[in-house]
Design a protein around this motif. Sequence first.
Motif, PDB file in Angstrom:
ATOM      1  N   ARG B  28      -0.664  26.118   0.038  1.00  0.00           N
ATOM      2  CA  ARG B  28      -2.085  25.774   0.141  1.00  0.00           C
ATOM      3  C   ARG B  28      -2.691  25.466  -1.236  1.00  0.00           C
ATOM      4  O   ARG B  28      -3.466  24.536  -1.389  1.00  0.00           O
ATOM      5  CB  ARG B  28      -2.827  26.937   0.794  1.00  0.00           C
ATOM      6  CG  ARG B  28      -4.297  26.686   1.001  1.00  0.00           C
ATOM      7  CD  ARG B  28      -4.927  27.751   1.868  1.00  0.00           C
ATOM      8  NE  ARG B  28      -6.333  27.451   2.074  1.00  0.00           N
ATOM      9  CZ  ARG B  28      -7.315  28.028   1.395  1.00  0.00           C
ATOM     10  NH1 ARG B  28      -7.049  28.925   0.483  1.00  0.00           N
ATOM     11  NH2 ARG B  28      -8.569  27.708   1.621  1.00  0.00           N
ATOM     12  N   ASP B  29      -2.321  26.279  -2.238  1.00  0.00           N
ATOM     13  CA  ASP B  29      -2.959  26.145  -3.549  1.00  0.00           C
ATOM     14  C   ASP B  29      -2.160  25.290  -4.536  1.00  0.00           C
ATOM     15  O   ASP B  29      -2.710  24.834  -5.534  1.00  0.00           O
ATOM     16  CB  ASP B  29      -3.164  27.530  -4.182  1.00  0.00           C
ATOM     17  CG  ASP B  29      -4.161  28.359  -3.402  1.00  0.00           C
ATOM     18  OD1 ASP B  29      -5.031  27.767  -2.747  1.00  0.00           O
ATOM     19  OD2 ASP B  29      -4.064  29.593  -3.430  1.00  0.00           O
ATOM     20  N   GLY B  30      -0.866  25.135  -4.289  1.00  0.00           N
ATOM     21  CA  GLY B  30      -0.034  24.399  -5.245  1.00  0.00           C
ATOM     22  C   GLY B  30       0.136  25.141  -6.557  1.00  0.00           C
ATOM     23  O   GLY B  30       0.330  24.545  -7.612  1.00  0.00           O
ATOM     24  N   ILE B  31       0.069  26.463  -6.491  1.00  0.00           N
ATOM     25  CA  ILE B  31       0.171  27.303  -7.689  1.00  0.00           C
ATOM     26  C   ILE B  31       1.532  28.007  -7.679  1.00  0.00           C
ATOM     27  O   ILE B  31       1.997  28.449  -6.630  1.00  0.00           O
ATOM     28  CB  ILE B  31      -0.944  28.378  -7.689  1.00  0.00           C
ATOM     29  CG1 ILE B  31      -2.328  27.727  -7.628  1.00  0.00           C
ATOM     30  CG2 ILE B  31      -0.828  29.328  -8.863  1.00  0.00           C
ATOM     31  CD1 ILE B  31      -2.808  27.103  -8.878  1.00  0.00           C
ATOM     32  N   ASP B  44       3.848  24.225 -13.656  1.00  0.00           N
ATOM     33  CA  ASP B  44       2.569  24.008 -12.973  1.00  0.00           C
ATOM     34  C   ASP B  44       2.491  22.610 -12.368  1.00  0.00           C
ATOM     35  O   ASP B  44       2.025  22.411 -11.259  1.00  0.00           O
ATOM     36  CB  ASP B  44       1.405  24.189 -13.959  1.00  0.00           C
ATOM     37  CG  ASP B  44       1.231  25.637 -14.366  1.00  0.00           C
ATOM     38  OD1 ASP B  44       1.796  26.505 -13.666  1.00  0.00           O
ATOM     39  OD2 ASP B  44       0.543  25.894 -15.364  1.00  0.00           O
ATOM     40  N   ARG B  45       2.958  21.641 -13.151  1.00  0.00           N
ATOM     41  CA  ARG B  45       2.907  20.235 -12.713  1.00  0.00           C
ATOM     42  C   ARG B  45       3.817  20.020 -11.500  1.00  0.00           C
ATOM     43  O   ARG B  45       3.406  19.438 -10.494  1.00  0.00           O
ATOM     44  CB  ARG B  45       3.360  19.368 -13.895  1.00  0.00           C
ATOM     45  CG  ARG B  45       3.301  17.892 -13.674  1.00  0.00           C
ATOM     46  CD  ARG B  45       3.499  17.194 -14.996  1.00  0.00           C
ATOM     47  NE  ARG B  45       2.294  17.263 -15.793  1.00  0.00           N
ATOM     48  CZ  ARG B  45       1.412  16.266 -15.909  1.00  0.00           C
ATOM     49  NH1 ARG B  45       1.641  15.129 -15.292  1.00  0.00           N
ATOM     50  NH2 ARG B  45       0.338  16.394 -16.633  1.00  0.00           N
ATOM     51  N   ALA B  48       2.400  21.871  -8.348  1.00  0.00           N
ATOM     52  CA  ALA B  48       1.240  21.234  -7.721  1.00  0.00           C
ATOM     53  C   ALA B  48       1.651  19.996  -6.929  1.00  0.00           C
ATOM     54  O   ALA B  48       1.231  19.808  -5.781  1.00  0.00           O
ATOM     55  CB  ALA B  48       0.215  20.856  -8.795  1.00  0.00           C
ATOM     56  N   LEU B  49       2.500  19.168  -7.542  1.00  0.00           N
ATOM     57  CA  LEU B  49       2.868  17.919  -6.888  1.00  0.00           C
ATOM     58  C   LEU B  49       3.859  18.144  -5.745  1.00  0.00           C
ATOM     59  O   LEU B  49       3.736  17.532  -4.682  1.00  0.00           O
ATOM     60  CB  LEU B  49       3.442  16.942  -7.924  1.00  0.00           C
ATOM     61  CG  LEU B  49       2.408  16.508  -8.972  1.00  0.00           C
ATOM     62  CD1 LEU B  49       3.073  15.760 -10.113  1.00  0.00           C
ATOM     63  CD2 LEU B  49       1.324  15.634  -8.356  1.00  0.00           C
ATOM     64  N   SER B  52       2.081  19.652  -2.745  1.00  0.00           N
ATOM     65  CA  SER B  52       1.255  18.635  -2.096  1.00  0.00           C
ATOM     66  C   SER B  52       2.121  17.699  -1.249  1.00  0.00           C
ATOM     67  O   SER B  52       1.791  17.376  -0.109  1.00  0.00           O
ATOM     68  CB  SER B  52       0.504  17.852  -3.171  1.00  0.00           C
ATOM     69  OG  SER B  52      -0.087  16.717  -2.635  1.00  0.00           O
ATOM     70  N   ARG B  55       3.444  19.544   1.827  1.00  0.00           N
ATOM     71  CA  ARG B  55       2.379  19.754   2.810  1.00  0.00           C
ATOM     72  C   ARG B  55       2.095  18.459   3.586  1.00  0.00           C
ATOM     73  O   ARG B  55       1.954  18.468   4.798  1.00  0.00           O
ATOM     74  CB  ARG B  55       1.117  20.216   2.076  1.00  0.00           C
ATOM     75  CG  ARG B  55       0.001  20.616   2.981  1.00  0.00           C
ATOM     76  CD  ARG B  55      -1.018  21.454   2.229  1.00  0.00           C
ATOM     77  NE  ARG B  55      -2.018  21.950   3.158  1.00  0.00           N
ATOM     78  CZ  ARG B  55      -3.140  21.304   3.446  1.00  0.00           C
ATOM     79  NH1 ARG B  55      -3.396  20.163   2.855  1.00  0.00           N
ATOM     80  NH2 ARG B  55      -3.986  21.805   4.307  1.00  0.00           N
TER      81      ARG B  55
END
Lengths: 157, 123
Positions: B28-31, B44-45, B48-49, B52, B55
Amino acid sequence: MQMTVVEAWIEGPLKRFVVDAGAELALLLHPSGQVLAQHGFARAVDVMSACALAAGIHASSSELGRQLDGRPFRGLHHAGRTRQIFLAEAQSPRGAFVFLTVFGQESSLGLVRLYFEELVNGLAAAAPPVEAITGPALAEHFERDLNRNLAVLFGRA
Amino acid sequence: MSARPFSSILDALTRQRWVTAALVVSERDGIVVESNLQIGQSGDRVAALAASLYRKARLSARAAGLGAVSFMQLEAPGGRICAVGGGDLVLVVVAEPAVNVGLVRVELLRAVAELLAVGGEVA
């Protein structure tokens, strides 16, 4: 929804952020609360309220960070049921700005943080030379400048 | 509770030849929840990608009536990203082009059960 900016150099980096991060609303402002750019807002009064609240939250969270940790908090995130808010300071050669964005379920905090970093870099690269900067926001000109910026954003200049 | 609850899962994945990074990410957060990375990699990069992407793949598969996504693979000239989901977590592997994808797939699918078990304990 249209994006409007007070200064043209902000538009490119901010547009990229909105598209890449899938943001619904975005607001770039001076820490004093003066709006510099907006995306997704329909009314000047909403921008004015959001700027005042963002500047207040930024000031109080920075001070809270200083008192707790000796340095201001870098960013603030609030997750609602369907929408989330991300508020952070964007450092640039032209000084510090406050950035506020609202995003929904099609985006994520990770994406917003990632593209916020790129926005900060984009603003730093696009900022005009420091010598071209107009003076700092002064208390006696605050309302005049605020009204001027809102008029520029909402086409009444 | 361990500070690195997913370390055994991540260690098993990064032991695979040509695997350069393994991450547990919140879908949900991409963390990043936990990761095994090499120096210079931006967790982190990637988190996140990849979250996403996973999902969107999951939602696309559901919209097309294909059911749940069991395994996602992205192939690029410089390497591959593989992901599987378990609950709100996504297990992501970054690997070089020469990686044995079949082996990584088996390891990832095997790790999902453990991910769900540990994720449930952590929650």
